[in-house]
Structures are given as structure tokens and as C-alpha cells.
Design an enzyme around this catalytic site. Structure first.
Site, PDB file in Angstrom:
ATOM      1  N   CYS A 106       0.822  -1.212   0.000  1.00  0.00           N
ATOM      2  CA  CYS A 106       0.000   0.000   0.000  1.00  0.00           C
ATOM      3  C   CYS A 106       0.852   1.255   0.000  1.00  0.00           C
ATOM      4  O   CYS A 106       0.899   2.005   0.977  1.00  0.00           O
ATOM      5  CB  CYS A 106      -0.933  -0.026   1.193  1.00  0.00           C
ATOM      6  SG  CYS A 106      -2.034  -1.432   1.092  1.00  0.00           S
ATOM      7  N   TYR A 110      21.898  -6.600  -3.933  1.00  0.00           N
ATOM      8  CA  TYR A 110      21.049  -5.600  -3.288  1.00  0.00           C
ATOM      9  C   TYR A 110      19.566  -5.903  -3.518  1.00  0.00           C
ATOM     10  O   TYR A 110      18.743  -5.002  -3.648  1.00  0.00           O
ATOM     11  CB  TYR A 110      21.441  -4.174  -3.743  1.00  0.00           C
ATOM     12  CG  TYR A 110      22.923  -3.935  -3.566  1.00  0.00           C
ATOM     13  CD1 TYR A 110      23.467  -3.795  -2.297  1.00  0.00           C
ATOM     14  CD2 TYR A 110      23.801  -3.920  -4.663  1.00  0.00           C
ATOM     15  CE1 TYR A 110      24.835  -3.642  -2.119  1.00  0.00           C
ATOM     16  CE2 TYR A 110      25.169  -3.758  -4.480  1.00  0.00           C
ATOM     17  CZ  TYR A 110      25.680  -3.615  -3.205  1.00  0.00           C
ATOM     18  OH  TYR A 110      27.027  -3.469  -3.026  1.00  0.00           O
TER      19      TYR A 110
HETATM   20  C1  LIG Z   1      29.170  -1.434  -1.094  1.00  0.00           C
HETATM   21  C2  LIG Z   1      30.628  -1.604  -0.932  1.00  0.00           C
HETATM   22  C3  LIG Z   1      31.341  -2.449  -1.801  1.00  0.00           C
HETATM   23  C4  LIG Z   1      30.696  -3.171  -2.956  1.00  0.00           C
HETATM   24  O1  LIG Z   1      30.246  -2.316  -3.942  1.00  0.00           O
HETATM   25  P1  LIG Z   1      29.705  -2.926  -5.325  1.00  0.00           P
HETATM   26  O2  LIG Z   1      29.231  -1.755  -6.070  1.00  0.00           O
HETATM   27  O3  LIG Z   1      28.614  -3.875  -4.986  1.00  0.00           O
HETATM   28  O4  LIG Z   1      30.857  -3.602  -5.983  1.00  0.00           O
HETATM   29  C5  LIG Z   1      32.686  -2.632  -1.570  1.00  0.00           C
HETATM   30  N1  LIG Z   1      33.324  -2.000  -0.545  1.00  0.00           N
HETATM   31  C6  LIG Z   1      32.671  -1.187   0.304  1.00  0.00           C
HETATM   32  C7  LIG Z   1      33.421  -0.546   1.403  1.00  0.00           C
HETATM   33  C8  LIG Z   1      31.308  -0.946   0.146  1.00  0.00           C
HETATM   34  O5  LIG Z   1      30.677  -0.141   0.976  1.00  0.00           O
END
Ligand SMILES: *Cc1c(COP(=O)(O)O)cnc(C)c1O
Length: 421
Positions: free
Chosen positions: A346, A375
């Protein structure tokens, strides 16, 4: 490339048909391909071939134990950002010496957990955090290996919510203050400086910001060495983008990314760590959902599907695009028509796509959201009291449920009604 292809007109995950999985587990669900995970990990290994390196999978993109074990068994390290992720890495059989701990807000408890369980290095994001690591390590009589995450102030040219390398972002220590921070680190008990860390953002589709950031890391490394620090590792973070549409996107290849690393920092004699998440897991997963209703509106038709924003939040949170495809391939020449694809939650924000051109669909038809392996499940919630959806893993012609759907009873049993009620 991934392993979600049509065979005899039906979408498959490797050699398993999606309708077969749907019949076994019910919709909606996530399904991951072992072959795709393996291939993407291998691409990074090849890209850094010739340099001492460790590819640390960013667990935050997909933290299912089966995914972690698949990668860990291939030799992957892990990048964790919480105590929970640390415990997941360990539970998947990854030894502490292959785990790096990132994140802006590590608590004393998390630091204690990692120090006692074994850790390759902490990527430290502030001076106060460095002091707490020093205190906890000293209490334990241990030495904490650290790299300082520096903020290089480069524009990653990505979505503002996932850019992390500009000075206005909360991440890291401004590169101009780094030498002073390293000097303090060297003076603290229980701290052993081993490297420099940088991560400028996610879903980067251009190599130029990486090159700019890595050159700044190079310059800093040389200064730090001149200051007497023993810099033996460079952690260059993650962030390489993936194609979310099949048609026109061509983000850089891991091989070209590796070439940028070699060109900018390859001659420093450092061990290179990278932390890819999305590129390994993103296109290794899809979300499968069923159409509940086709609702004909004024001027537009709504496909109401049984997945919602609580299962896959990227479209409503980042305005992200996921290709949406029918599981049963339409006959050649079938004309697509525009649909608004929405979930049952909703909220108007529970919209996956507006005016998306898809071949005609109706109630009970299966639909897949591509590129949902990163994600996706990790950001799911039970909003609207919708139980978390199952995760399935395919390997060749086998599949297994790697996280089952909880029952409503289990969901309700977590609440407690106080005795005064
Ligand atoms: C989110 C993150 C990643 C991974 O990023 P991707 O875009 O999924 O490759 C790597 N290192 C740190 C510190 C992050 O916060």
C-alpha cells in the site's frame, strides 16, 4: 553474460526450468546461478593476474551462506560491514585471514568479535574509530592490522545515494588529512598499519573515476612510505557497474578495470585487494514473480505481481531499472504493449516500472526481474507483514532452497505481547 536463458521457449536458470522451481517453492522467489557467480569471480581473478591479490566479495550485496560458500570455496576473500556479516563469512567457512572489515560505524562489540575470531584487516574510517580499535586490541593483547579508508574527493558519476568518494560523503578520512591520521595510527598501541583503502561508490560505468582515485592512492602511498609507514596492501574497494538492460549498456569489463589498477598502482609492490559485490552477484540472480491481476486502468494497464517493494526495493529506492521478462517466451512477432508493473504494497512507491513494453500477460503468468542478485534479497523487509521470500540456488541441473520462506506462525512468534495486555 549470465546463465538465465530461454530453452525451448521457457526461461531456465542453467539447466533448471523456472516453472519447475516455481512449482516447488511458490512465488515470489530469488534464484541464483552458481555458474554465473563462478564466472564473475573468475573474471576478477583473471583481471588481476600477475599481481599478488585477493578478491574480497562484498557480502552486503548478497549474504546468503550458500552464495558465500560458493565463492569462498573458490578462494574468495570477504568484505564485511557488520558483525553479522563477519559471522556469515565465518559460517561459510572463510578464514579470518581472508576477511576485511569495512564500514563507518564499527562498534566495540564488532571490533572485539573480529579480533578474537581473526581478521585480515580493519578498513578504518575515522580517527575515533582507530582509537577504539587500539583500545580493544590492547585490552586483548592483540595487534589489529589496519588500512585507513581515505576519501579521495573524486566524483564517481553514479547515483547520489551510492556515491561515496566525494568530500561531502560520510565515508573515509579526507585524503589531505591522511598523513596526520597515519602518524597517529603509528603511535597507537595495538595497531599495525598495513595498507591504504579507498572505495568511491557503486554502479560505476566509467573507469575514469577509478583511475583518478587510484592515482591519488598511489601518491599517498609514496608519501606514507617516505614518512616511514610499511604500506604492503592497497584495498581499492568495489563499485564496478553492471549492465541492467540488455540492449544498450556496456559498462567496462573487469579486464579493463584490472588494466587501470595495473597502470596506476601495479608497480608499488603492494598486494592488491578489491571488494566487488554487484558485479559478482548482480546478474547471477533473478526474482521470479507471478501476475496476480491484470487491471485495466484509464489509459494504462497495471500488472499487479506478487512481488513488491519489500522484496526488491531498488526501483522505489534508487529509481533503478530491472529488465522484466515473461518466463514463457512469447511467440515471435508478438507485439509488446505498455504496462505499469506494480506490487501489492500500500504505497504508490511500490512500482517496479511504468509504461514498460512487455508482451501481453495475464493472471498467473510467471515474470522474471533480471539482475536481481545484488542488493535484492539483502535489502528485503517484511513491510506489510509479507514474509521474506525464499532464495534458491541452481547448479547445473540441480537446485536447492538456500533460504526457505518462513511461515506466518514464525513471523508472528517473534512478537511478544507484554503481560499487562
Ligand atoms: C558497497 C561496498 C562495496 C561493494 O560495492 P559494489 O558496487 O557492490 O561492488 C565494496 N566496498 C565497500 C566498502 C562498500 O561499501
Amino acid at each position: 553474460m549470465d546463465h538465465f536463458l530461454y530453452k525451448d521457449g521457457v526461461l531456465h536458470a542453467e539447466d533448471v526450468s523456472i516453472p519447475e522451481i516455481a512449482a516447488a517453492v511458490g512465488t515470489p522467489f530469488y534464484v541464483y546461478s552458481t555458474a554465473t557467480l563462478t564466472r564473475h569471480f573468475a573474471l576478477f581473478q583473471e583481471a588481476l593476474d600477475g599481481l599478488p591479490h585477493l578478491v574480497c566479495f562484498a557480502i552486503k550485496s548478497n549474504s546468503n551462506l550458500a552464495v558465500l560458500k560458493t565463492l569462498g570455496d573458490l578462494g574468495a576473500g570477504m568484505d564485511v560491514v557488520s558483525g553479522g556479516e563477519y559471522l556469515r563469512a565465518k559460517a561459510a567457512g572463510v578464514p579470518g585471514e581472508r576477511i576485511v572489515f569495512s564500514g563507518v560505524g564499527k562498534t566495540r562489540e564488532e571490533i572485539h568479535l573480529a579480533l578474537t575470531g581473526g581478521i585480515r584487516q580493519f578498513n578504518v574510517e575515522s580517527e575515533p574509530e582507530m582509537r577504539v580499535i587500539s583500545a580493544v586490541a590492547s585490552e586483548l593483547g592483540l595487534e589489529a592490522p589496519i588500512a585507513l579508508r581515505v576519501n579521495p574527493d573524486v566524483d564517481a558519476k553514479t547515483h547520489e545515494k551510492i556515491a561515496t568518494g566525494k568530500s561531502e560523503n560520510k565515508f573515509g578520512i579526507p585524503i589531505a588529512k591522511a598523513r596526520a591520521a597515519y602518524a597517529e595510527a603509528a603511535s597507537l598501541p595495538g595497531i599495525k598499519v598495513v595498507g591504504v583503502d579507498v572505495h568511491i561508490g557503486s554502479q560505476l560505468t566509467d573507469l575514469e573515476p577509478f583511475g583518478a582515485a587510484f592515482l591519488k592512492v598511489r601518491e599517498l602511498t609514496q608519501q606514507l612510505r617516505a614518512d616511514g609507514h610499511n604500506i604492503i596492501r592497497l584495498d581499492l574497494g568495489g563499485g564496478l557497474g553492471i549492465p541492467y538492460t540488455r540492449s544498450n549498456e556496456a559498462p567496462p569489463l573487469p579486464l579493463d578495470y584490472g588494466a587501470v589498477i595495473k597502470r596506476t598502482v601495479g608497480d608499488l609492490g603492494c598486494e592488491i585487494e578489491i571488494e566487488p559485490g554487484r558485479l559478482i552477484s548482480g546478474n547471477a540472480g533473478i526474482l521470479v514473480t507471478s501476475v496476480i491481476y491484470l487491471k485495466e486502468g484509464e489509459g494504462r494497464d497495471f500488472l499487479i505481481v506478487d512481488a513488491a517493494m519489500n522484496d526488491l526495493v531498488r526501483p522505489s529506492m534508487y529509481g533503478a531499472h530491472h529488465d522484466i521478462v515473461p518466463v514463457v517466451e512469447p511467440a515471435p512477432g508478438t507485439e509488446a504493449r505498455p504496462y505499469d508493473v506494480v506490487g501489492p504494497v500500500c504505497e504508490t512507491g511500490d512500482t517496479f516500472a511504468k509504461g514498460r513494453m512487455i508482451t501481453p500477460l495475464g493472471a498467473d503468468d510467471l515474470v522474471a526481474f533480471r539482475s536481481a542478485g545484488a542488493y535484492g534479497a539483502v535489502m528485503a523487509s517484511e513491510y506489510n507483514s509479507r514474509p521474506l521470500i525464499p532464495e534458491v540456488m541452481v547448479n547445473g541441473d540441480q537446485f536447492a532452497v538456500i533460504r526457505r520462506r518462513p511461515s506466518f506462525e514464525e513471523m508472528l512468534a517473534r512478537d511478544t505481547i507484554p503481560e499487562w495486555l
